[in-house]
Design an enzyme around this catalytic site. Structure first.
Site, PDB file in Angstrom:
ATOM      1  N   GLU A   1      32.684  30.578  44.979  1.00 28.86           N
ATOM      2  CA  GLU A   1      31.747  30.029  43.992  1.00 28.86           C
ATOM      3  C   GLU A   1      31.815  30.790  42.677  1.00 28.86           C
ATOM      4  OE1 GLU A   1      27.954  28.612  46.154  1.00 28.86           O
ATOM      5  OE2 GLU A   1      28.302  30.618  46.929  1.00 28.86           O
TER       6      GLU A   1
ATOM      7  N   HIS B   1       7.913  20.938  48.333  1.00 38.18           N
ATOM      8  CA  HIS B   1       7.785  20.188  49.585  1.00 38.18           C
ATOM      9  C   HIS B   1       7.600  18.712  49.355  1.00 38.18           C
ATOM     10  CE1 HIS B   1       6.939  24.293  50.819  1.00 38.18           C
ATOM     11  NE2 HIS B   1       7.680  23.912  51.825  1.00 38.18           N
TER      12      HIS B   1
ATOM     13  N   ASP C   1      28.260  25.826  42.278  1.00 37.93           N
ATOM     14  CA  ASP C   1      28.167  27.093  41.556  1.00 37.93           C
ATOM     15  C   ASP C   1      29.464  27.406  40.823  1.00 37.93           C
ATOM     16  OD1 ASP C   1      25.565  28.202  41.760  1.00 37.93           O
ATOM     17  OD2 ASP C   1      25.879  28.377  43.912  1.00 37.93           O
TER      18      ASP C   1
ATOM     19  N   CYS D   1      32.562  22.195  49.897  1.00 30.72           N
ATOM     20  CA  CYS D   1      31.248  21.740  50.369  1.00 30.72           C
ATOM     21  C   CYS D   1      30.243  21.524  49.244  1.00 30.72           C
ATOM     22  CB  CYS D   1      30.696  22.700  51.416  1.00 30.72           C
ATOM     23  SG  CYS D   1      30.379  24.345  50.766  1.00 30.72           S
TER      24      CYS D   1
HETATM   25  C1  PEP Z   1      27.718  25.180  45.981  1.00 26.89           C
HETATM   26  O1  PEP Z   1      27.382  26.054  45.172  1.00 26.89           O
HETATM   27  O2  PEP Z   1      28.607  24.335  45.762  1.00 26.89           O
HETATM   28  C2  PEP Z   1      27.057  25.085  47.282  1.00 26.89           C
HETATM   29  C3  PEP Z   1      27.481  24.240  48.194  1.00 26.89           C
HETATM   30  O3  PEP Z   1      25.971  25.875  47.476  1.00 26.89           O
HETATM   31  P1  PEP Z   1      24.516  25.527  46.886  1.00 26.89           P
HETATM   32  O4  PEP Z   1      24.589  24.154  46.283  1.00 26.89           O
HETATM   33  O5  PEP Z   1      23.587  25.616  48.028  1.00 26.89           O
HETATM   34  O6  PEP Z   1      24.358  26.611  45.874  1.00 26.89           O
HETATM   35 MG    MG Z   2      26.163  27.713  45.808  1.00 25.51          MG
END
Ligand code: PEP
Ligand code: MG
Length: 601
Positions: free
Chosen positions: A445, A202, A469, A516
């Site tokens: 991923e 946090h 990932d 993303c």
């Molecule tokens: C990713 O793995 O690219 C992703 C957007 O998810 P996170 O970063 O939350 O694992």
């Molecule tokens: Mg991810």
């Protein structure tokens, strides 16, 4: 030439984990050790036990009032969501088991209330801090924070006032308590360095909300604490601290920080959105969000939507799973704020390094390859059904998309899809209004998902590349392990080829595809991704201006040529040198001083 300094004045670089971006410099200010502090401890006669219990009760009541006040101040400063930790503190304070333990200590060991509180809090927090789970270790910090507050009230000591220097300083402490973080004055703080606390702690979340550069996981914290007053630089992007920087080092960081500021100003000086290429191709820019408070309608002008809402954050910073109604409240708030824009809610993505203190899973040898992401929802339909119900109920209020994390096989998608369909039918039967269709998508991923992208896409309405990932699994390099960080490169040729293959498959299947992961906001990657055919980029708000301006500066043909060339190289170094040169050339024409500051991205 300056002679290198010797001994304790020598420049020293310390490594940690980057938790809040930016460069800060100033004198080291060690925060007073917060717990335990010198509380009086003595035996009491049986006749004094009731008085000690009374004192304890009064101190808890006073702590409750203080916490409620601090929470209000924190809400005003950082918003409801980031201030949620104080609700957790209130829950800890009200925890009957904890209070009973303290009372038992007073009654049975016959000690004063201060000694009883100290003993019980220490006992609990030592147990917590021994746990492997980083989130449980963060709970030890919360516990000590609450214990300290009760002790202050018992001894009627004021919370330690900071005799911090009047210049902007680097706060150094073994643990940063959330209540300290909420009190921090961002105008006086140049940076924060801690020994404990991960990215999801946090205190880290609050540091980011306040825009203070921060690094955690610094092993040599005691050395640093002993160097109060020494000059230091905190690089919250690299995760480094330079103690006693040589004049040249300080100068280099000063110019990097200044360049970084100038670059931000220069980037903001021209239009970035809508992101339409010079030859008229529209690219959707979406944002990634962790907290509903970050969805600010005035900030969304030109943004196509929320391309990744990480719902697991709703599950953090609390003691139990959020109920269907609690989740619904968050989803509806986000949708109202997003208005006409689509919101891609990624279903709970815990496991790996993201743990919940109230959801214990057995230790795994390889958590990143273990029970995480959709695998948990798959095996625990109770958890998943509650979330899907809340999402479907909210979906009449806006453009909801449901996205599954860490998908590996087609069977998983079929099971998820059947479950969503059944939950929808059940809601309809109960007379709840739900749209006929709520698009369902997957995150790409896992390499298996990337390789079988064509078959996966037949099952879903859309997909999004989770490059963070995907890169760790493609290159077999743990994304949280600093030792192998050099391998985890989005510009690695195998990564580029895989991303290219996914984009092509989505285009042939006619299914919307976004990216993303952090790669979507990396300026070096923008042109290559655009040239490969990506038309939806979802990133942290911070990167939108730069990516948008790059897209507006080129034609699709130019980007395609850049992508072809980038895909032809054999090494990451060659790809990077080429894309760096190409990107800098464009920024130079826009008079954006990118040369050094772009390393910030
Ligand atoms: C990713 O793995 O690219 C992703 C957007 O998810 P996170 O970063 O939350 O694992
Ligand atoms: Mg991810």
């Amino acid at each position: 030439m300056t002679r290198p300094a010797q001994g304790s004045d020598a420049e020293k670089v310390l490594k940690g984990i980057p938790i809040s971006m930016g460069i800060g410099m100033g004198p080291v200010f060690p925060m007073p050790e917060a717990f335990p502090f010198d509380a009086p401890a003595y035996q009491v006669p049986p006749s004094a036990v009731p008085e000690e219990l009374l004192r304890l009760g009064r101190a808890i009541a006073a702590a409750r009032e203080e916490l409620a006040r601090i929470r209000q101040q924190a809400v005003a400063k950082v918003g409801e969501d980031d201030a949620r930790i104080f609700l957790v503190h209130l829950q800890v304070l009200e925890d009957p088991a904890l209070q009973q333990q303290v009372e038992k200590e007073i009654r049975e060991v016959r000690v004063n209330a201060e000694a009883a509180v100290s003993t019980v809090i220490q006992r609990y927090s030592v147990a917590f801090s021994r746990l492997e789970d980083p989130l449980a270790r963060d709970r030890a910090i919360d516990l000590k924070d609450v214990g300290r507050r009760i002790l202050h009230n018992l001894t009627r000591q004021e919370a330690p006032e900071s005799e911090a220097p009047s210049v902007r300083y680097i706060l150094v402490t073994r643990e940063l308590y959330p209540s300290d973080a909420a009190h921090l004055d961002s105008n006086r703080l140049a940076g924060i360095v801690t020994e404990t606390g991960g990215k999801a702690s946090h205190a880290a979340i609050l540091a980011r909300a306040l825009g203070i550069p921060a690094v955690s996981g610094v092993r040599e914290i005691r050395d640093l604490i002993a160097r109060g007053g020494s000059m230091a630089v905190v690089d919250g992007r690299e995760g480094t601290i330079v103690l006693n920087p040589a004049p040249e080092t300080l100068e280099r960081y000063r110019s990097r920080a200044a360049l970084f500021d100038r670059m931000r100003v220069a980037l903001a000086s021209g239009p970035a959105l809508p992101a339409i290429t010079r030859d008229g191709t529209k690219v959707d820019i979406l944002v990634n969000v962790e907290n509903p408070g970050d969805v600010i309608p005035e900030d969304l002008g030109g943004i196509a939507g929320i391309g990744l809402y990480r719902t697991e954050f709703i599950f953090m910073g609390r003691n139990t799973f959020p109920s269907e109604d609690e989740q619904f409240d968050v989803y509806q708030m986000v949708l109202r704020r997003a208005g006409e824009r689509e919101v891609v809610f990624r279903t709970i993505d815990i496991g790996g390094d993201k743990r919940l203190p109230y959801f214990r899973v057995l230790d795994e040898d390889n958590p990143a390859l273990g029970w995480r992401g959709y695998r948990i929802s798959d095996e625990w339909p109770d958890l998943f059904i509650v979330q899907v119900r809340a999402l479907l109920r909210a979906s009449v209020l806006g453009k909801v998309r449901i996205m599954l994390p860490m998908i590996t096989t087609v069977e998983e998608v079929r099971r998820a899809s059947a479950l969503v369909r059944d939950v929808r039918l059940d809601l309809v039967r109960r007379g709840v209004k739900v749209p006929d269709k709520v698009p369902l998508g997957v995150m790409i991923e896992v390499p298996a998902a990337a390789i079988s992208i064509d078959t996966l896409l037949r099952e879903v309405d859309f997909a999004s590349i989770g490059s963070n990932d995907l890169i760790q699994y493609l290159l077999a390099a743990d994304r949280n392990n600093a030792r192998v960080a050099a391998l985890s490169q989005p510009l690695n040729p195998s990564v580029l080829r895989t991303v290219n293959m996914i984009i092509r498959a989505a285009s042939s299947a006619g299914k919307p595809l976004s990216l993303c992961g952090e790669m979507a906001g990396s300026f070096y990657c923008t042109l290559a991704l655009l040239g490969m055919g990506l038309r939806r980029f979802s990133m942290a708000r911070h990167y939108v201006t730069g990516v948008g301006r790059l897209i507006r500066a080129v034609t699709v043909k130019e980007a395609e040529a850049t992508a072809r060339r980038a895909l032809s190289f054999a090494t990451t170094g060659e790809v990077k040198a080429f894309l760096q040169a190409r990107t800098r050339e464009i920024f130079r024409k826009m008079k954006v001083p990118i040369e050094e500051a772009d390393e910030e991205f």
